[in-house]
Design a protein around this motif. Sequence first.
Motif, mmCIF file in Angstrom:
data_model
loop_
_atom_site.group_PDB
_atom_site.id
_atom_site.type_symbol
_atom_site.label_atom_id
_atom_site.label_comp_id
_atom_site.label_asym_id
_atom_site.label_seq_id
_atom_site.Cartn_x
_atom_site.Cartn_y
_atom_site.Cartn_z
ATOM 1 N N PHE A 48 83.799 31.807 20.391
ATOM 2 C CA PHE A 48 83.249 31.077 19.253
ATOM 3 C C PHE A 48 82.601 32.087 18.314
ATOM 4 N N PRO A 73 77.262 26.811 18.441
ATOM 5 C CA PRO A 73 78.022 27.321 19.594
ATOM 6 C C PRO A 73 77.591 26.691 20.911
ATOM 7 N N CYS A 118 82.915 28.420 11.074
ATOM 8 C CA CYS A 118 83.099 28.636 12.510
ATOM 9 C C CYS A 118 84.577 28.859 12.821
ATOM 10 N N VAL A 120 86.915 28.892 16.257
ATOM 11 C CA VAL A 120 87.036 28.678 17.698
ATOM 12 C C VAL A 120 88.402 29.187 18.140
#
Length: 449
Positions: A48, A73, A118, A120
Amino acid sequence: MADLQSPAPPFVVRAVSRTDVGMRRATNQDAVAISPHSAEGRIDGDAFLMVADGMGAHAAGELASKLATDTIPLTYFKSGGEAPPTALRRAIRQANDKIHQKGASAAEFYGMGTTCSCLVLTQGAALVGHVGDSRVYRLRDGVFEQLTFDHSLVWEMAAASKVSADRVPSCIPKNVITRSLGPHKTVIVDLEGPHALQQGDVFLLCSDGLTGVVDDSLAASLLSTLSPTDAAEALVNLANLRGGPDNISVIVAQIETATGDTASGTPAANRPKLQISSFGVGIAAVCAVACAVFFYGGNPVGALASAIGLGVALALSFVKRPASRPAVLSPLLGDALGNGPYRRTECGDHAAAAGDLRDLVSELSNLKSEEETVRPEDIPLQNGNGTPAAVMLDWSPLKERQQAADEAFDRGDYVGSITRYSEIIAQAMAAIRNDDDTHRFSAHTEVIS
């Protein structure tokens, strides 16, 4: 979505982060996160990555970005068996709730907010969650793509007018954002992906302190030619040398396969395999018999034609089977989300980027130790008592390295010259920081190999 054939190969991530206060700000309101942290410097499972750019008076922006990087996270990884898109959206909304509640708790925190970008990396794919104007890019096979849409006034006007952001009138302020975490009780979260990972993919997450002063083509060339560590440092240095008007944060992440020949740049599972064609072997046998018949029958033309056919048939008998089709993406990742990529830049031969760095190094070489050739307001460094500090460098240790870089550029070795110029700039920036005694460079690195 990728064509569903074989399971996604295991991937390893090598990621480096840098965050810097810049040249004009007193505090750093940016925050970065790489999770989970590994003492051995290796993440074989999910990763992450996150950049947040806070905003607000006093320490409110700094607190907002920290709340986001602390909350998102952790909440995502505690989601259990929830589908990654659902878990990511819920984690970002939970951070918005926390920041909004904090903003309502005291007058000095009112209106506090932060951007949030973000990335992932899970199950052989990249999933992006995004609010604000921080960005996520992907570099693949010489193509640099922006995977996120800027929630800014300029980009929203461009989308409404169906034109590129570059065509929006310059009178429209570029720093006005239309969406962030915290100011409002609810927030709309953009999700992009999932994008299937490939060996050699490089991702860049960054705040607008970088993108406001370093264009995509130059950033792409640095990411293409330098290691993640050197690229992250070079990007921050360039942003500062171009005025550093805002805080600067970057994360550079490179994708490697956990198995296979990483040196070749092609995973073992995706390399073509040699295959014998039974049809080609049959044709070769017929041509061989015909060649013998014609030869012993005194027909040289027929024998020659049959021999040529034999050679062609043998060549066609041994063919390379195409690589396996793209790896399957887990059904948990769901259907394709978002409309990205939103911008695309070809890296080319890196000549333009090398030329930009050459000009910059040439300008730095003129900051002699015996004279001040640049006004303090041009590069607004500050000394310990808050007054402008003189910008002067002892260039003598760098003269030979500059000459070697120039020679590489002149012979067309643009990759080599970019590497050398970046090293010179890093050393020059270290000297500048040491001279002005502000200790402004706050950086940390995590290597995930």
